[in-house]
Scaffold this active site. Structure first.
Site, mmCIF file in Angstrom:
data_model
loop_
_atom_site.group_PDB
_atom_site.id
_atom_site.type_symbol
_atom_site.label_atom_id
_atom_site.label_comp_id
_atom_site.label_asym_id
_atom_site.label_seq_id
_atom_site.Cartn_x
_atom_site.Cartn_y
_atom_site.Cartn_z
ATOM 1 C CE LYS A 186 13.931 -13.201 -2.305
ATOM 2 N NZ LYS A 186 14.689 -12.059 -2.835
HETATM 3 P P1 NAD Z 1 8.628 -4.861 2.927
HETATM 4 O O1 NAD Z 1 7.964 -5.986 3.593
HETATM 5 O O2 NAD Z 1 9.567 -4.003 3.710
HETATM 6 O O3 NAD Z 1 7.553 -3.897 2.251
HETATM 7 C C1 NAD Z 1 6.568 -4.368 1.378
HETATM 8 C C2 NAD Z 1 5.601 -3.241 1.116
HETATM 9 O O4 NAD Z 1 4.678 -3.628 0.113
HETATM 10 C C3 NAD Z 1 4.780 -2.834 2.346
HETATM 11 O O5 NAD Z 1 4.678 -1.428 2.397
HETATM 12 C C4 NAD Z 1 3.429 -3.458 2.039
HETATM 13 O O6 NAD Z 1 2.362 -2.773 2.668
HETATM 14 C C5 NAD Z 1 3.393 -3.259 0.542
HETATM 15 N N1 NAD Z 1 2.353 -4.033 -0.105
HETATM 16 C C6 NAD Z 1 1.981 -5.316 0.130
HETATM 17 N N2 NAD Z 1 0.935 -5.638 -0.641
HETATM 18 C C7 NAD Z 1 0.649 -4.532 -1.365
HETATM 19 C C8 NAD Z 1 -0.337 -4.223 -2.329
HETATM 20 N N3 NAD Z 1 -1.225 -5.135 -2.725
HETATM 21 N N4 NAD Z 1 -0.333 -2.977 -2.885
HETATM 22 C C9 NAD Z 1 0.555 -2.047 -2.504
HETATM 23 N N5 NAD Z 1 1.508 -2.289 -1.587
HETATM 24 C C10 NAD Z 1 1.554 -3.509 -1.033
HETATM 25 O O7 NAD Z 1 9.383 -5.496 1.650
HETATM 26 P P2 NAD Z 1 10.624 -4.910 0.860
HETATM 27 O O8 NAD Z 1 11.852 -5.496 1.441
HETATM 28 O O9 NAD Z 1 10.488 -3.439 0.701
HETATM 29 O O10 NAD Z 1 10.412 -5.629 -0.551
HETATM 30 C C11 NAD Z 1 9.560 -5.089 -1.561
HETATM 31 C C12 NAD Z 1 9.933 -5.703 -2.905
HETATM 32 O O11 NAD Z 1 11.307 -5.406 -3.193
HETATM 33 C C13 NAD Z 1 9.817 -7.220 -2.991
HETATM 34 O O12 NAD Z 1 9.477 -7.578 -4.316
HETATM 35 C C14 NAD Z 1 11.228 -7.688 -2.701
HETATM 36 O O13 NAD Z 1 11.487 -8.975 -3.208
HETATM 37 C C15 NAD Z 1 12.007 -6.617 -3.438
HETATM 38 N N6 NAD Z 1 13.404 -6.458 -3.008
HETATM 39 C C16 NAD Z 1 13.713 -6.176 -1.717
HETATM 40 C C17 NAD Z 1 15.039 -6.000 -1.361
HETATM 41 C C18 NAD Z 1 15.451 -5.607 0.016
HETATM 42 O O14 NAD Z 1 16.648 -5.293 0.211
HETATM 43 N N7 NAD Z 1 14.577 -5.557 0.996
HETATM 44 C C19 NAD Z 1 16.055 -6.152 -2.329
HETATM 45 C C20 NAD Z 1 15.697 -6.436 -3.646
HETATM 46 C C21 NAD Z 1 14.367 -6.573 -3.981
#
Ligand code: NAD
Length: 423
Positions: A112
């Site tokens: 990461k």
């Molecule tokens: P992203 O940046 O696209 O979206 C994050 C979202 O979370 C945004 O809508 C943001 O406004 C919201 N957010 C931030 N703080 C917040 C709060 N306090 N309350 C409510 N919402 C809040 O990120 P993502 O890629 O969608 O990742 C989200 C989660 O999924 C993370 O934990 C990431 O590690 C995990 N994840 C992502 C992927 C991927 O393929 N992108 C894969 C596995 C896991």
């Protein structure tokens, strides 16, 4: 072994990953002397990323990359741009990636990385400068057969395209396989953008089936409306479920009749966030996860389901789209609440890394698959992992999280044992 005491990783997120590991290590009877080798990351790289600001000044952002283990192949993992990012959080996420990749049967160790920057507080040009500088600083430490990056919170396909371009410029040739989650136009795969969110709902549906509840007509809430949350919401709506609550960092909306997911996605695409979508549907974000519904999907931050929230949950399925949304104290509460089916993060959100693996394989071979091929292969992997986890939870009489992590840790341990300790 104490967990993270005195290490550079100490902090709430790393301590959580370390505590979870101790639970698994106890369950698997792993001797104390073997535990640090499995838990502690192989490498942690810290870099300074100086850039020219739009106003002519210079700013320096701290960047990190943690490669957890190199035993099964290259490392693989996302890149997070977030203001308070620290090396402990990055290390915890790298460790979870290791168990996740092993559970899914992928030939990777976990990694990461990220930069301590708020991507919303800088201009598009500054974001490009940070992205390119971060990759440039990482060139000695990454490679298609060493460590392959992907998007995570605060990064997206555009950032991956900048990473790929920067690496390629230094190599003097196009190296698409250096990152995954790229735009399809620059060597990305069909189906990667939506893979994590779609995978979350695929598995939530399996969990509902286990409770004899059809997804058609089921109710759901989604915390976070970025890549994972929005695609989970879209897929829920496609499957006939009613999304009755959503939130992001700017707003929270609820409507028991069901929110208009297409309209929410259009609004976020246009404005960048949920704020301003409606004044009538506004709700308290502190209550979102405690909504009475069938499926709760945390898809934003770590540690949002603590022991108190675990007591407040009123759902049938907790489908963990985010990494590390549930604390070990919450797990202890959930152990007393068998009516809630937990689909643990390393299983639930593994669709992203599975399709990233497909992207890497396609880039290495320069042979590209159709979206339906990607989707059907993804479903095969998720189905297999789901049944492995369910089987293990039953045979060992443990939680789904312990079962999933036990499978992952066991595979990494077995590979380390047969390779031995060099020299
Ligand atoms: P992203 O940046 O696209 O979206 C994050 C979202 O979370 C945004 O809508 C943001 O406004 C919201 N957010 C931030 N703080 C917040 C709060 N306090 N309350 C409510 N919402 C809040 O990120 P993502 O890629 O969608 O990742 C989200 C989660 O999924 C993370 O934990 C990431 O590690 C995990 N994840 C992502 C992927 C991927 O393929 N992108 C894969 C596995 C896991």
């Amino acid at each position: 072994m104490s967990t993270s005491d005195g290490s550079i990783y100490s902090g709430p997120v790393f301590d959580m990953a370390a505590r979870q590991f101790e639970t698994i290590a106890d369950h698997l009877d792993i001797p104390a002397s073997e535990r640090p080798r499995l838990l502690y990351p192989k490498r942690a790289i810290a870099v300074s990323c100086p850039i020219h600001r739009d106003d002519g000044s210079t700013a320096v952002f701290q960047g990190y990359r943690v490669q957890h283990h190199l035993t099964l192949g290259p490392t693989k993992g996302g890149t997070r741009f977030a203001p308070h990012l620290d090396v402990g959080e990055v290390a915890a996420l790298a460790i979870w990636m290791s168990w996740k990749c092993a559970l899914a049967g992928l030939p990777y160790g976990g990694a990461k990385g990220g930069v301590a920057v708020d991507p919303r507080a800088i201009s598009h040009r500054e974001l490009e400068a940070v992205s390119r500088r971060y990759m440039q600083e990482m060139i000695p430490f990454v490679g298609p057969h060493i460590d392959v990056m992907a998007p995570d919170m605060g990064t997206n396909e555009q950032v991956m395209a900048w990473f790929m371009d920067t690496y390629s410029m230094y190599q003097g040739r196009t190296v698409t396989e250096i990152v995954t989650g790229k735009p399809v136009a620059s060597g990305g795969t069909e189906g990667r953008r939506e893979a994590t969110g779609r995978g979350v709902v695929f598995l939530a549906e399996r969990a509902l089936e286990a409770r004899q509840v059809p997804i058609q007509g089921a109710t759901a809430v989604v915390q976070g409306f970025g890549n994972v949350g929005s695609w989970a919401a879209i897929t829920l709506a496609e499957r006939g479920a009613r999304v009755i609550g959503v939130s992001d960092h700017t707003a929270c909306y609820a409507d028991r009749r069901g929110l208009d997911v297409d309209a929410l996605v259009r609004h976020v695409t246009r404005t960048g966030a949920l704020a301003g979508y409606s004044t009538e549907l506004l709700a308290d974000p502190a209550d979102l996860l405690a909504t009475e519904c069938d499926i709760v999907i945390p898809a934003a931050l770590e540690r949002v389901v603590d022991a108190r929230m675990a007591e407040r949950l009123r759902c049938r399925v907790l489908a963990e789209g985010a990494n590390g949304p549930t604390t070990p104290d919450a797990d202890a509460v959930l152990a007393q609440r068998p009516e809630i089916f937990v689909v643990p993060d390393i299983l639930c959100n593994s669709g992203g890394v599975v399709v990233s693996y497909f992207e890497w394989v396609q880039d290495l071979q320069q042979l590209f698959w159709t979206e339906s091929e990607v989707r059907s292969r993804l479903h095969q992997v998720l189905e297999r992992s789901f049944h492995q986890v369910m089987g293990r939870a039953t045979s060992d009489a443990v939680s789904t999280r312990t079962a999933a992590m036990a499978i992952g840790v066991e595979k990494v341990r077995a590979a380390k044992q047969v390779r031995g300790l060099f020299p």
